[in-house]
Design a protein around this motif. Structure first.
Motif, short mmCIF file in Angstrom:
data_model
loop_
_atom_site.label_atom_id
_atom_site.label_comp_id
_atom_site.label_asym_id
_atom_site.label_seq_id
_atom_site.Cartn_x
_atom_site.Cartn_y
_atom_site.Cartn_z
N LEU A 679 0.39 5.18 -2.63
CA LEU A 679 -0.59 5.87 -1.77
C LEU A 679 -1.82 6.15 -2.62
O LEU A 679 -1.71 6.59 -3.77
CB LEU A 679 0.01 7.16 -1.20
N CYS A 680 -2.98 5.85 -2.06
CA CYS A 680 -4.18 6.00 -2.89
C CYS A 680 -5.27 6.83 -2.21
O CYS A 680 -6.41 6.80 -2.64
CB CYS A 680 -4.73 4.64 -3.29
N GLY A 681 -4.94 7.57 -1.17
CA GLY A 681 -5.95 8.43 -0.56
C GLY A 681 -6.11 9.71 -1.36
O GLY A 681 -5.38 9.96 -2.34
N GLU A 682 -7.06 10.53 -0.95
CA GLU A 682 -7.34 11.78 -1.68
C GLU A 682 -6.13 12.71 -1.68
O GLU A 682 -6.01 13.60 -2.52
CB GLU A 682 -8.53 12.49 -1.05
N MET A 683 -5.24 12.50 -0.71
CA MET A 683 -4.03 13.32 -0.58
C MET A 683 -3.23 13.37 -1.89
O MET A 683 -2.66 14.40 -2.24
CB MET A 683 -3.18 12.70 0.53
N ALA A 684 -3.21 12.24 -2.59
CA ALA A 684 -2.38 12.15 -3.80
C ALA A 684 -2.92 13.04 -4.92
O ALA A 684 -2.21 13.33 -5.88
CB ALA A 684 -2.32 10.71 -4.27
N GLY A 685 -4.16 13.48 -4.80
CA GLY A 685 -4.78 14.22 -5.90
C GLY A 685 -4.53 15.72 -5.87
O GLY A 685 -4.90 16.43 -6.80
N ARG A 686 -3.93 16.21 -4.79
CA ARG A 686 -3.68 17.66 -4.74
C ARG A 686 -2.21 17.90 -5.01
O ARG A 686 -1.35 17.33 -4.33
CB ARG A 686 -4.10 18.19 -3.36
N PRO A 687 -1.91 18.76 -5.98
CA PRO A 687 -0.51 18.88 -6.41
C PRO A 687 0.48 19.15 -5.26
O PRO A 687 1.55 18.53 -5.23
CB PRO A 687 -0.56 20.02 -7.42
N LEU A 688 0.13 20.02 -4.32
CA LEU A 688 1.10 20.32 -3.25
C LEU A 688 1.34 19.07 -2.39
O LEU A 688 2.49 18.73 -2.06
CB LEU A 688 0.62 21.49 -2.39
N GLU A 689 0.27 18.39 -2.02
CA GLU A 689 0.39 17.19 -1.22
C GLU A 689 1.14 16.10 -2.01
O GLU A 689 1.99 15.39 -1.47
CB GLU A 689 -0.99 16.66 -0.82
#
Ligand code: PEP
Ligand code: MG
Length: 753
Positions: A679-689
Motif C-alpha cells: 500500500l502506498c497511499g498517505e494512509m501508510a504514513g500515520r502510525p495508527l493507520e
C-alpha cells in the motif's frame, strides 16, 4: 448645507498631502487631519478611531469631541455605532444617531449635542484598521457624494497608517492592533516551523496615494485597464491550446470584471477625486470587498477571489511589479502563506529556505500536501482567512501535526514551539538510532517499510531513513516541475540516478499519473467537470501511446542489466492492464532488436485505486507480478469523496469498517493467489493507520520519508498476531469508524502511535 469641501475631495486630498509632508509627529499629524477634515467638510466633529488591540477601537484623535477622551474612549468591535461600522466594514449614515439601537453613549466624549453622524471604515487589504467619523448638530442626511468623499479620505488614512507614515507611537499602535492571532487549522504535513511570513502572492506596495496630476493618473489607469483586458483575452485565447494555472471559468470571470462598467466607472471616479491610479484600485477594491463579503450569496463571495486577483493584476500593470514570491529573495526561514497552492508551485521555491507552508484551503491528500510531506516541510491547511490576518515579515509558528497556527506569537508561545522543535530533534535522533534496526513486530513479522519519492531531492531520504526501498516513485513530478516536457534522455537520466542511488533496494516506478489535480503548465488541457473522474493517469497513457512508450523506453534504458519494477496507475479493468503491458512488451522487443541491455528482471504491477478492479482480481492477479493499493484515490472513489475538497476531509474515516474490510479481502485474495501486495497511499504514513494495515495483513507499505521512523517504532512495539485477531472482530461493525478501538488497543499496550 453640504459637508463637501468647496473644492471637492481633490482639495482635501491636496491638503492632506501637505499635512503628511510636514515632519510633525504622528499624533500631531492625526490631530491636524481631523481638524482639517472637520473644517473642510463643515462638520462640527471629526474623529478617528483605530483598532489598537484585537477587537478594540480606540479614539485616537478628535476635533469637536472632548480632547480628554482621546486614548481613553474604547469600544469593542461591534459595540456602539463606531464598533458596528468597523465590524460590518461598511459606512453608516444617520440623521439621528442617538435613536439607533446600537448607539452607545460615552459621557466622556461630550457628544450629546451632535445628532447626525456619518462614519466610514478605514480599510486596507480586507482588514478594518479603524473608523473615521464626522458629526453635525443638525438632523441631516449626508448625501452619497459626502459618503464617497469621506471614504476617499479613509483610503488615504489607511495607506498612511499601514505604511508607517506615523511616528513611533502610532506604528506601535498599529502593530499592537495586529496582535497575536491563534488559529486552529488542520495539520497537513507533520513538523514544527517558526519563521517569517512570505505571501505566495505578494501584496503590491502602493508608494504614492495622492495624485500630483489627475490627467496623467487618468491616462495611467486607462492604459493599465487596456493592458489588463488584452492580457486576459490573451490568456483566454491561450487556454484553448495550453493549460494555464487558471481555468476557463476563472478567466471568464476576469473578463467579465475587466469589462464591468460599474467597476471601471468607480475606478475612474476615484482617480478624478485625486487619488493615484493604484490608490484608486485599492479603494474601489476595499469597497467592493466589503460589499461582497456582506452578500449571503456564496456565488458572490466566491467571485470575490476572482475580483481580488484581477485587482492585483491591475496593480501589477500599474506598478510593474511582476516578480512572484518564488522568484524573489526568500528569507532563511520562510513560511509561505497562500490562499491555495498547487504542488508544482511549492516546488518552485528554494526548498532550503522554506520552513513551513500555510494555505487557506488544502486537504491531506491534495498534491501540495503530498509534496510538502515528501520535502519534509511542515504544512497546515484550512487556515481560515489567514491572508487577512498576516503581514509579510510577521513571525509565524505552526505545528503541522495538530494544525496549531500562530501569527505574531508572544515570546512564551515561541518558547513552547522552540521546545517542541527540540523534542522533535530528540525524537528524530531516536528514530535515527533505529535506522539500521529491522522493522519486525514483537511476534517476528517483518514489515517492509518503503518511501514514496518522485524527485532527485528525495533520494538521500533512502539512506537517511533506512527504508527498504522506494515503494512508489511518482514519475509525474519530474514532468510537473519542468518548464517543458522532459525529453527521453532526461527521463532516462533521472530513472538511472534513482536506481544508482537505491542500489540493491527495490524501486517501484509508477508510470505517468497526470490529470486530475496534476496539471502540466505546457500540455494541452481539456476542461472537465469532474477531473478526478476524468481523463487521467493510465487513460491518457493508453489514448496517447506514444507518450507512454517514451516513458517505458526511458525506464528500460535506465534499468538495463538491473531489476525493473513498473506499475500502472488508475487501472479500472483487466483489459487496461493488458493493453498497458502490451506497450511495455513492444518496447522490450524494440530494445532487444537494437541490442540494448534489458533489465535482468521485470516486474509489472497494478495500482489498486479504482474500486472496480477489486471485483476482477481473479482475472488480474494471475497475470500481474504485484499490486499496490493507492489508498488516496481508492478512498476517494470508494466513498465518492473528492480528495481535494477540504469540506469533506473529515466526513469519512480511513479506519471505517467497510474500507478496512475491503482491504482485508484484498489481502486475503492476494495471499491465496500468491501475489505480493503493498500500500502506498498517505494512509501508510500515520502510525495508527499503519498499525491497522499490519493488522489487516499488509507486509509492505510505502510512505513519506518522515514517517518511516514513527512507523518503525510502532511496528517494533506491536504484536501483529494479537492485533490481527482483534481486527477480525471489527470488520463487520456498523460503526462510522473503529479509530477509537484501535487507539485504545495501542494505548493499552504502550504502542507509540
Ligand atoms: C494514491 O492514490 O493513493 C496514490 C498513492 O497516488 P497519488 O496520491 O499520487 O494519486
Ligand atoms: Mg492515485
Amino acid at each position: 448645507m453640504s459637508i463637501l469641501p468647496s473644492g471637492g475631495p481633490r482639495l482635501l486630498l491636496r491638503q492632506l498631502r501637505e499635512v503628511m509632508a510636514e515632519g510633525a509627529g504622528g499624533q500631531a499629524r492625526l490631530d491636524k487631519i481631523v481638524r482639517m477634515i472637520a473644517a473642510n467638510m463643515v462638520a462640527e466633529v471629526c474623529s478617528i478611531y483605530l483598532v489598537t488591540e484585537a477587537d478594540v477601537l480606540e479614539l485616537f484623535a478628535t476635533e469637536g469631541l472632548n480632547p480628554g477622551a482621546v486614548h481613553k474612549t474604547r469600544l469593542k468591535m461591534g459595540e456602539g455605532l463606531v464598533g458596528m461600522i468597523a465590524e460590518t466594514a461598511s459606512p453608516l449614515n444617520l440623521s439621528d444617531a442617538a435613536s439607533h439601537p446600537k448607539f452607545a453613549y460615552r459621557p466622556e466624549t461630550g457628544e450629546d449635542p451632535y445628532r447626525s453622524l456619518l462614519g466610514v471604515p478605514v480599510l486596507r487589504a480586507g482588514r478594518t484598521l479603524g473608523v473615521l467619523v464626522v458629526q453635525n448638530r443638525t438632523h441631516r442626511h449626508y448625501t452619497e457624494d459626502e459618503v464617497e468623499a469621506l471614504e476617499i479620505i479613509a483610503t488615504v488614512l489607511a495607506e498612511v497608517i499601514a505604511s508607517g507614515e506615523f511616528s513611533v507611537e502610532d506604528s506601535l499602535a498599529f502593530r499592537r492592533r495586529m496582535g497575536p492571532v491563534h488559529l486552529h487549522a488542520s495539520g497537513l504535513a507533520d513538523g514544527i516551523a517558526v519563521g517569517e511570513a512570505v505571501l505566495h502572492e505578494p501584496r503590491i506596495e502602493i508608494r504614492q496615494i495622492i495624485a500630483e496630476d489627475v490627467e496623467a493618473e487618468t491616462g495611467r489607469l486607462e492604459a493599465a485597464i487596456s493592458d489588463l483586458r488584452a492580457s486576459v483575452d490573451r490568456m483566454l485565447h491561450e487556454i484553448e491550446f495550453n493549460v494555464g494555472s487558471e481555468s476557463r471559468d476563472v478567466l471568464e470571470a476576469y473578463r467579465m470584471f475587466a469589462h464591468d462598467r460599474g467597476w471601471l466607472r468607480r475606478l475612474r471616479e476615484a482617480v478624478v477625486t485625486g487619488l493615484t491610479a493604484e490608490a484608486a484600485v485599492e479603494r474601489v477594491q476595499n469597497e467592493t470587498r466589503a460589499r461582497m463579503l456582506r452578500s449571503r450569496d456564496p456565488y458572490w463571495r466566491e467571485r470575490l477571489h476572482d475580483l481580488e486577483d484581477l485587482a492585483n493584476r491591475l496593480l501589477r500593470h500599474l506598478t510593474g511589479d511582476v516578480e512572484t514570491a518564488a522568484q524573489a529573495a526568500l528569507p532563511e526561514n520562510a513560511i509561505i502563506i497562500a490562499r491555495s497552492m498547487g504542488g508544482a508551485e511549492l516546488l518552485d521555491y528554494d526548498r532550503k529556505r522554506v520552513k513551513g507552508v500555510v494555505v487557506e484551503d488544502g486537504t491531506p491528500v491534495s498534491h501540495v500536501a503530498i509534496i510538502a510531506r515528501a520535502l519534509d516541510i511542515p504544512m497546515v491547511g484550512r487556515a481560515e482567512r489567514a491572508l487577512e490576518r498576516v503581514e509579510p515579515g510577521d513571525l509565524v509558528a505552526l505545528d503541522g501535526e495538530t494544525g496549531e497556527l500562530h501569527f505574531r506569537p508572544s515570546p512564551e508561545i515561541v518558547k513552547v514551539f522552540d521546545e517542541k522543535l527540540a523534542l522533535r530533534a530528540q525524537r528524530r535522533a531516536q528514530f535515527h538510532a533505529l535506522r539500521d534496526e529491522p522493522a519486525v513486530t514483537l511476534d517476528g513479522t517483518e514489515i517492509a517499510l518503503n518511501i514514496n519519492a518522485g524527485l532527485l531531492v528525495d533520494l538521500p531520504n533512502l539512506s537517511e531513513t533506512g527504508a527498504d526501498g522506494i515503494g512508489l516513485f511518482r514519475t509525474e513530478l519530474q514532468f510537473m516541475v519542468a518548464p517543458t516536457m522532459p525529453r527521453l534522455a532526461a527521463q532516462a537520466e533521472l530513472y538511472k540516478r534513482v536506481l544508482d542511488e537505491a542500489g540493491p533496494r527495490p524501486v517501484t516506478f509508477r508510470t505517468l499519473d497526470l490529470g486530475g489535480d496534476k496539471i502540466l503548465p505546457y500540455a494541452p488541457q481539456r476542461l472537465e467537470s469532474n477531473p478526478a473522474l476524468g481523463w487521467r493517469a493510465l487513460r491518457i497513457g493508453l489514448d496517447r501511446p506514444a507518450l507512454m512508450r517514451y516513458q517505458l523506453r526511458a525506464l528500460l534504458r535506465a534499468a538495463g542489466g538491473r531489476e525493473l519494477r513498473v506499475m500502472f496507475p488508475m487501472v479500472a479493468e483487466v483489459a487496461e492492464f493488458v493493453a498497458a503491458r502490451e506497450l511495455l512488451h513492444k518496447e522490450m522487443a524494440r530494445a532487444q532488436a537494437r541490442g540494448q541491455p534489458l533489465p535482468v528482471m521485470l516486474k509489472v504491477g497494478v495500482m489498486i485505486e479504482v474500486p472496480s478492479i477489486v471485483w476482477q482480481l481473479d482475472q488480474l492477479l494471475p497475470i500481474c507480478d504485484f499490486v499496490s493499493v493507492g489508498s488516496n484515490d481508492l478512498m476517494q472513489f470508494f466513498f465518492a469523496v473528492d480528495r481535494s475538497n477540504p469540506r469533506l476531509t473529515d466526513r469519512y474515516d480511513l479506519l471505517s469498517p467497510p474500507l478496512l474490510k475491503m482491504l482485508h479481502q484484498l489481502v486475503l485474495k492476494c495471499e491465496t493467489l500468491g501475489v505480493p501486495i503493498g500500500l502506498c497511499g498517505e494512509m501508510a504514513g500515520r502510525p495508527l493507520e499503519a498499525m491497522a494495515l499490519v493488522g489487516i495483513g499488509f507486509r509492505a507499505i510505502s510512505m513519506p520519508p518522515a514517517s518511516v521512523g514513527p512507523v518503525k517504532l510502532m511496528v517494533r512495539s506491536l504484536h501483529a498476531g494479537e492485533l490481527q485477531t482483534v481486527m477480525e472482530g471489527l470488520y463487520d461493525l456498523p460503526d462510522h469508524s473503529v479509530r477509537a478501538q484501535l487507539a485504545a488497543f495501542a494505548a493499552e499496550r504502550n504502542i507509540p502511535i
